[in-house]
Design a protein around this motif. Structure first.
Motif, PDB file in Angstrom:
ATOM      1  N   ALA A 109       0.846  -1.192   0.000  1.00  0.00           N
ATOM      2  CA  ALA A 109       0.000   0.000   0.000  1.00  0.00           C
ATOM      3  C   ALA A 109       0.882   1.244   0.000  1.00  0.00           C
ATOM      4  N   GLN A 110       0.384   2.302  -0.618  1.00  0.00           N
ATOM      5  CA  GLN A 110       1.140   3.536  -0.696  1.00  0.00           C
ATOM      6  C   GLN A 110       0.823   4.412   0.518  1.00  0.00           C
ATOM      7  N   THR A 111       1.832   4.719   1.287  1.00  0.00           N
ATOM      8  CA  THR A 111       1.672   5.568   2.465  1.00  0.00           C
ATOM      9  C   THR A 111       2.738   6.660   2.451  1.00  0.00           C
ATOM     10  N   VAL A 112       2.443   7.754   3.116  1.00  0.00           N
ATOM     11  CA  VAL A 112       3.373   8.886   3.191  1.00  0.00           C
ATOM     12  C   VAL A 112       3.867   9.011   4.632  1.00  0.00           C
ATOM     13  N   ARG A 113       5.172   9.116   4.814  1.00  0.00           N
ATOM     14  CA  ARG A 113       5.759   9.223   6.146  1.00  0.00           C
ATOM     15  C   ARG A 113       5.324  10.509   6.848  1.00  0.00           C
ATOM     16  N   PRO A 114       5.180  10.459   8.179  1.00  0.00           N
ATOM     17  CA  PRO A 114       4.802  11.670   8.932  1.00  0.00           C
ATOM     18  C   PRO A 114       5.757  12.830   8.697  1.00  0.00           C
ATOM     19  N   GLU A 115       7.050  12.524   8.511  1.00  0.00           N
ATOM     20  CA  GLU A 115       8.023  13.593   8.287  1.00  0.00           C
ATOM     21  C   GLU A 115       7.736  14.365   6.996  1.00  0.00           C
ATOM     22  N   ILE A 116       7.237  13.645   5.978  1.00  0.00           N
ATOM     23  CA  ILE A 116       6.908  14.313   4.714  1.00  0.00           C
ATOM     24  C   ILE A 116       5.656  15.161   4.879  1.00  0.00           C
ATOM     25  N   ARG A 117       4.693  14.675   5.618  1.00  0.00           N
ATOM     26  CA  ARG A 117       3.491  15.490   5.887  1.00  0.00           C
ATOM     27  C   ARG A 117       3.865  16.756   6.672  1.00  0.00           C
ATOM     28  N   GLN A 118       4.811  16.619   7.599  1.00  0.00           N
ATOM     29  CA  GLN A 118       5.281  17.787   8.352  1.00  0.00           C
ATOM     30  C   GLN A 118       5.948  18.790   7.418  1.00  0.00           C
ATOM     31  N   LEU A 119       6.720  18.282   6.446  1.00  0.00           N
ATOM     32  CA  LEU A 119       7.363  19.153   5.471  1.00  0.00           C
ATOM     33  C   LEU A 119       6.319  19.889   4.628  1.00  0.00           C
ATOM     34  N   LEU A 120       5.280  19.196   4.210  1.00  0.00           N
ATOM     35  CA  LEU A 120       4.219  19.826   3.427  1.00  0.00           C
ATOM     36  C   LEU A 120       3.584  20.976   4.194  1.00  0.00           C
ATOM     37  N   ASP A 121       3.290  20.740   5.471  1.00  0.00           N
ATOM     38  CA  ASP A 121       2.665  21.786   6.279  1.00  0.00           C
ATOM     39  C   ASP A 121       3.594  22.984   6.444  1.00  0.00           C
ATOM     40  N   ALA A 122       4.903  22.715   6.577  1.00  0.00           N
ATOM     41  CA  ALA A 122       5.858  23.804   6.747  1.00  0.00           C
ATOM     42  C   ALA A 122       5.967  24.663   5.488  1.00  0.00           C
ATOM     43  N   MET A 123       5.707  24.055   4.330  1.00  0.00           N
ATOM     44  CA  MET A 123       5.786  24.786   3.062  1.00  0.00           C
ATOM     45  C   MET A 123       4.585  25.701   2.831  1.00  0.00           C
ATOM     46  N   ASP A 124       3.469  25.415   3.473  1.00  0.00           N
ATOM     47  CA  ASP A 124       2.230  26.121   3.156  1.00  0.00           C
ATOM     48  C   ASP A 124       2.387  27.629   3.316  1.00  0.00           C
ATOM     49  N   VAL A 131       2.249  15.221  -2.942  1.00  0.00           N
ATOM     50  CA  VAL A 131       3.095  14.033  -3.075  1.00  0.00           C
ATOM     51  C   VAL A 131       2.364  13.043  -3.973  1.00  0.00           C
ATOM     52  N   LEU A 132       3.018  12.650  -5.058  1.00  0.00           N
ATOM     53  CA  LEU A 132       2.455  11.678  -5.985  1.00  0.00           C
ATOM     54  C   LEU A 132       3.093  10.311  -5.756  1.00  0.00           C
ATOM     55  N   GLY A 133       2.265   9.265  -5.876  1.00  0.00           N
ATOM     56  CA  GLY A 133       2.764   7.900  -5.752  1.00  0.00           C
ATOM     57  C   GLY A 133       2.650   7.165  -7.070  1.00  0.00           C
ATOM     58  N   ARG A 134       2.704   5.833  -7.005  1.00  0.00           N
ATOM     59  CA  ARG A 134       2.612   5.027  -8.219  1.00  0.00           C
ATOM     60  C   ARG A 134       1.273   5.270  -8.910  1.00  0.00           C
ATOM     61  N   GLY A 135       1.329   5.313 -10.241  1.00  0.00           N
ATOM     62  CA  GLY A 135       0.107   5.532 -11.007  1.00  0.00           C
ATOM     63  C   GLY A 135      -0.396   6.948 -10.962  1.00  0.00           C
ATOM     64  N   LEU A 136       0.415   7.894 -10.452  1.00  0.00           N
ATOM     65  CA  LEU A 136       0.057   9.312 -10.306  1.00  0.00           C
ATOM     66  C   LEU A 136      -1.040   9.536  -9.288  1.00  0.00           C
ATOM     67  N   ALA A 255      14.156   8.223   0.460  1.00  0.00           N
ATOM     68  CA  ALA A 255      13.754   7.070   1.274  1.00  0.00           C
ATOM     69  C   ALA A 255      12.473   6.425   0.762  1.00  0.00           C
ATOM     70  N   ASP A 256      11.790   7.094  -0.157  1.00  0.00           N
ATOM     71  CA  ASP A 256      10.541   6.580  -0.727  1.00  0.00           C
ATOM     72  C   ASP A 256      10.609   6.768  -2.237  1.00  0.00           C
ATOM     73  N   PRO A 257      11.400   5.964  -2.946  1.00  0.00           N
ATOM     74  CA  PRO A 257      11.672   6.210  -4.371  1.00  0.00           C
ATOM     75  C   PRO A 257      10.454   6.137  -5.278  1.00  0.00           C
ATOM     76  N   ASP A 258       9.348   5.548  -4.799  1.00  0.00           N
ATOM     77  CA  ASP A 258       8.138   5.503  -5.617  1.00  0.00           C
ATOM     78  C   ASP A 258       7.289   6.765  -5.460  1.00  0.00           C
TER      79      ASP A 258
END
Length: 291
Positions: A109-124, A131-136, A255-258
Motif C-alpha cells: 500500500a502507498q503511504t506517506v511518512r509523517p516527516e513528509i506530511r510535516q514538510l508539506l505543512d511547513a511549506m504552506d 506528493v504523488l505515488g505510483r500511477g500518479l 527514502a521513498d523512491p516511488d
C-alpha cells in the motif's frame, strides 16, 4: 502475456513506425514497403543483431537482454533519454505469479511518512505542494496544493489521481487553459511510471479505466510517448483565485523512491504569488488585488 511484455512489444512497434527509413540511411529499405516506418529486419540490421533475436526482444520472449544490446536498439530507433530508460525498465523479465496467471502483481500500500506530511505543512502559505505515488495517485498535500488544481479533500481516495482528474473531470479543461499540453504531460509521466512498475495493480487499474472511458487517452496512450515532465511552467484558471502562472519542480524522495514531491511557486511579489497565499488561507484573491 504479462503487462510488461505487452508494453515492450507495443513500444518498439510504435517507435519503429515513427521512423522514416531515410532518417537512418535506408532510403529504399528492403524492396517495396507495405508498412509505415522501419521493419524488424531493418532495426536488427541497424542494431547489429540477428533478426530472430530482435523479434524475440520485441515480443517480450528474450530471457535476458544485455545493456549493450538495448543501447544498440535505442540508437537504431533514435530513442530519447527518457525512452531509453523506459526500454530498460520494460525489458527486464518479470516472473509470473505462482499460479501461472498473467496480470498485475499486488504491491505494498502507498503511504506517506509523517516527516513528509510535516514538510508539506511547513511549506504552506509560500509553496503549494503535493506528493504523488505510483500511477500518479495524489497521496498527500498541503492546503494550497490541495486546492490548486481541484479540491482534493472533497474527493474519494481512489479518485485522487492526476490522470483520472485530467481526463475524466470536465472541470480540468476549465482549470488548464493548455489542456492538451497538460494531458500529454500526464500520459508521458504515466507511461514512464508504468515502465518502472509494469505489473503494479494501481497503474493497471488507472490505465484500464482511462482506456475504457476516454477516447483522447486511448489515442495518446497508443502513441507510446515517454516524455516524463518533471519541471516547467503552467497556467491554472482557478474558479475562486482566478488565473495563476506557476512553476513546478519534482523531487523524488530518497527514502521513498516511488513517491515524488511536486512543488508549485510563483515569482515573489507577483499577482500569482498573492493568489497562492490566498489558497493557503482559504481566501480568494480577486484579479487586480495583489499587493
Amino acid at each position: 502475456m504479462l503487462h510488461g511484455e505487452i508494453e515492450i512489444s507495443a513500444f518498439l512497434k510504435a517507435r519503429r513506425a515513427a521512423l522514416d527509413p531515410a532518417e537512418v540511411g535506408l532510403p529504399d529499405g528492403y524492396g517495396r514497403r507495405r508498412v509505415r516506418g522501419l521493419r524488424r529486419e531493418e532495426v536488427a540490421q541497424l542494431a547489429g543483431i540477428s533478426v530472430d533475436y530482435y523479434i524475440r526482444i520485441e515480443q517480450g520472449r528474450a530471457p535476458a537482454v544485455s545493456d549493450s544490446v538495448l543501447d544498440a536498439i535505442a540508437r537504431a530507433l533514435r530513442l530519447s533519454d527518457g525512452e531509453v530508460t523506459y526500454l530498460r525498465n520494460v525489458a527486464v523479465p518479470r516472473r509470473r505469479p505462482a499460479d501461472g496467471a498473467a496480470g498485475c502483481v499486488p504491491g505494498p500500500a502507498q503511504t506517506v511518512r509523517p516527516e513528509i506530511r510535516q514538510l508539506l505543512d511547513a511549506m504552506d502559505r509560500t509553496v503549494a505542494a503535493v506528493v504523488l505515488g505510483r500511477g500518479l495517485d495524489i497521496l498527500a498535500w498541503n492546503e494550497s496544493g490541495g486546492r490548486l488544481s481541484c479540491d482534493l479533500a472533497e474527493l474519494a481516495p481512489d479518485r485522487r489521481n492526476t490522470a483520472l482528474l485530467v481526463f475524466l473531470e470536465q472541470s480540468a479543461r476549465e482549470r488548464y487553459p493548455d489542456w492538451d499540453g497538460k494531458a500529454e504531460e500526464v500520459v508521458g509521466n504515466l507511461r514512464a511510471d508504468s515502465g518502472r512498475h509494469p505489473d503494479d495493480p494501481r497503474i493497471c487499474e488507472v490505465v484500464g479505466e482511462l482506456l475504457d472511458r476516454s477516447a483522447e487517452f486511448r489515442r495518446m496512450w497508443a502513441a507510446q510517448g515517454v516524455h516524463e515532465c518533471l519541471r516547467g511552467t503552467k497556467r491554472i484558471r482557478h474558479p475562486e483565485a482566478g488565473e495563476l502562472t506557476v512553476t513546478f519542480e519534482s523531487f523524488r524522495l530518497g527514502a521513498d523512491p516511488d513517491q515524488v514531491l511536486v512543488t508549485y511557486t510563483a515569482p515573489p511579489g507577483s499577482e500569482s504569488e498573492a493568489r497562492l497565499r490566498g489558497l493557503a488561507t482559504g481566501a480568494a484573491v480577486p484579479a487586480g488585488s495583489a499587493s
